[in-house]
Design a protein around this motif. Structure first.
Motif, short mmCIF file in Angstrom:
data_model
loop_
_atom_site.label_atom_id
_atom_site.label_comp_id
_atom_site.label_asym_id
_atom_site.label_seq_id
_atom_site.Cartn_x
_atom_site.Cartn_y
_atom_site.Cartn_z
N TRP B 112 0.79 -1.24 0.00
CA TRP B 112 0.00 0.00 0.00
C TRP B 112 0.82 1.27 0.00
N GLU B 113 2.10 1.17 0.42
CA GLU B 113 2.88 2.40 0.54
C GLU B 113 4.08 2.38 -0.40
N ASP B 114 4.21 3.43 -1.21
CA ASP B 114 5.26 3.48 -2.22
C ASP B 114 6.66 3.47 -1.61
N ASP B 115 6.87 4.21 -0.52
CA ASP B 115 8.19 4.26 0.11
C ASP B 115 8.60 2.87 0.59
N MET B 116 7.63 2.18 1.19
CA MET B 116 7.92 0.85 1.73
C MET B 116 8.13 -0.14 0.59
N ASP B 117 7.42 0.06 -0.51
CA ASP B 117 7.60 -0.82 -1.66
C ASP B 117 9.00 -0.62 -2.27
N ALA B 118 9.47 0.61 -2.28
CA ALA B 118 10.82 0.88 -2.79
C ALA B 118 11.85 0.20 -1.88
N ARG B 119 11.62 0.26 -0.56
CA ARG B 119 12.52 -0.40 0.38
C ARG B 119 12.51 -1.92 0.17
N ARG B 120 11.31 -2.48 -0.01
CA ARG B 120 11.18 -3.91 -0.27
C ARG B 120 11.95 -4.30 -1.53
N ALA B 121 11.78 -3.52 -2.61
CA ALA B 121 12.42 -3.83 -3.88
C ALA B 121 13.94 -3.79 -3.76
N ARG B 122 14.45 -2.78 -3.05
CA ARG B 122 15.91 -2.68 -2.86
C ARG B 122 16.43 -3.87 -2.08
N PHE B 123 15.73 -4.23 -1.01
CA PHE B 123 16.14 -5.34 -0.16
C PHE B 123 16.13 -6.66 -0.95
N ALA B 124 15.04 -6.91 -1.69
CA ALA B 124 14.92 -8.14 -2.47
C ALA B 124 16.02 -8.21 -3.53
N ASP B 125 16.27 -7.07 -4.18
CA ASP B 125 17.26 -7.05 -5.25
C ASP B 125 18.67 -7.26 -4.69
N LEU B 126 18.93 -6.67 -3.52
CA LEU B 126 20.24 -6.82 -2.89
C LEU B 126 20.53 -8.30 -2.59
N LEU B 127 19.57 -8.97 -1.96
CA LEU B 127 19.77 -10.38 -1.62
C LEU B 127 19.90 -11.24 -2.88
N ALA B 128 19.02 -11.00 -3.86
CA ALA B 128 19.05 -11.80 -5.10
C ALA B 128 20.37 -11.60 -5.83
N SER B 129 20.86 -10.36 -5.88
CA SER B 129 22.11 -10.06 -6.59
C SER B 129 23.31 -10.69 -5.90
N ARG B 130 23.36 -10.54 -4.57
CA ARG B 130 24.50 -11.11 -3.83
C ARG B 130 24.59 -12.61 -4.03
N LEU B 131 23.42 -13.30 -3.93
CA LEU B 131 23.42 -14.75 -4.11
C LEU B 131 23.77 -15.13 -5.54
N ALA B 132 23.20 -14.40 -6.51
CA ALA B 132 23.46 -14.71 -7.92
C ALA B 132 24.95 -14.52 -8.23
N ASP B 133 25.54 -13.43 -7.74
CA ASP B 133 26.96 -13.17 -7.99
C ASP B 133 27.84 -14.26 -7.38
N ALA B 134 27.52 -14.64 -6.14
CA ALA B 134 28.31 -15.67 -5.47
C ALA B 134 28.22 -17.00 -6.22
N LEU B 135 27.01 -17.33 -6.73
CA LEU B 135 26.84 -18.60 -7.45
C LEU B 135 27.49 -18.54 -8.83
N ASP B 136 27.41 -17.39 -9.48
CA ASP B 136 28.10 -17.23 -10.77
C ASP B 136 29.60 -17.46 -10.60
N ASP B 137 30.16 -16.86 -9.55
CA ASP B 137 31.59 -17.03 -9.28
C ASP B 137 31.91 -18.49 -8.98
N ALA B 138 31.05 -19.14 -8.19
CA ALA B 138 31.26 -20.55 -7.85
C ALA B 138 31.24 -21.41 -9.11
N ARG B 139 30.32 -21.09 -10.00
CA ARG B 139 30.22 -21.84 -11.26
C ARG B 139 31.48 -21.61 -12.10
N ALA B 140 31.93 -20.34 -12.14
CA ALA B 140 33.14 -20.03 -12.93
C ALA B 140 34.36 -20.77 -12.38
N ARG B 141 34.37 -21.01 -11.06
CA ARG B 141 35.49 -21.73 -10.46
C ARG B 141 35.31 -23.25 -10.54
#
Lengths: 188, 188
Positions: B112-141
């Protein structure tokens, strides 16, 4: 005169209040669910809303109960195919605003309200039991060797859909659903 | 005289308000986070609270920001062991009331709240990116053959812990964490 519970006027106002509570919840969120707001939405006197539901958490419970959650209630064989179908349907349902509202309100409100916590516990137990029973039966029929306790299945396969829908606010595709089901064990 | 932003009194009242907002959020839930309640908790005039944060959703944002979520921020090799450690820590964190409050409030208020939705999106993206980057690196190794897109990993491994903590209100044991990590792909 105070109306009795089988008075048609009592039942009509009750229905109007539940419909209004649902509308306020879905449009403005659980924080907006006050007697004043519901009375205004229903076009009914505030005192009438108080007479039906003295507390605002009761209004929330009533509004939540209007969104049905009929998941995993009719297992079918082969179990793997049934699970993929049910999870695909659940993922689609979690794409709807109404279902996201009920799921997130349940998790949030349960942290402070006993009635909501009881509703959360019943809902969680229902899903976990249905999945565990279906997997136990599948195992007994020799369809699968499970990697984990069947009681963990709900968290393992519903959790990702719930996180994707409510935290990532995205959709879960078929490939992910298949990966989840295959993660539960070795299907024959 | 209106205090300026570097006035020590201004900063002191700001700190007191943030502490009070956090206390109200954790003890009574996001629905209780009103200017009146925060003013009372902080022992400060309501007008002062309004001057700092004119809207109650801003109070909620401030209170949420006081609970840190430093997950998956320092990948280590071997990646499988690191993931098991991080997820075990996250599961423990999700056992704490404060973290459950922030996670469920984020998911709920974002609807319902745009500010909170922006916070949610940043948080979700941060976690998804960190995990994806770590797994990409693991795959490359050559550490792993992944079963899914690395961007799905957050939903696949965090989702079950989040569901277990907020819907089932239980704990996730080590065996389930290992099953989740092994479900991501074939580790060498």
């Amino acid at each position: 005169m105070v109306p009795t519970h089988d008075d048609p006027r009592y039942l009509r106002s009750r229905e109007a209040i539940v419909a209004a509570a649902r509308e306020v919840l879905l449009t403005h969120g659980p924080g907006a669910l006050t007697h004043a707001r519901v009375a205004e939405q229903a076009g009914i006197a505030r005192a009438t809303v108080y007479r039906h539901w003295p507390r605002s958490d009761q209004l929330l419970s009533e509004a939540m109960a209007t969104v049905p959650m009929p998941f995993f209630d009719a297992p079918a064989s082969p179990t793997r195919d049934w699970l993929v179908r049910e999870l695909t349907t659940l993922a689609q349902q979690l794409g709807h605003h109404d279902v996201r509202v009920v799921a997130t309100t349940l998790a949030s409100a349960a942290l402070w309200e006993d009635d909501m916590d009881a509703r959360r516990a019943r809902f969680a137990d229902l899903l976990a039991s249905r999945l565990a029973d279906a997997l136990d039966d599948a195992r007994a029929r020799g369809e699968v060797d499970l990697h984990t306790d069947p009681r963990d299945a709900a968290a393992l396969v519903i959790g990702p859909l719930y996180y994707r829908a409510t935290i990532e606010r995205g959709t879960t595709d078929e490939h992910v659903v298949a990966t989840l089901v295959d993660g539960l064990g070795r299907w024959r």
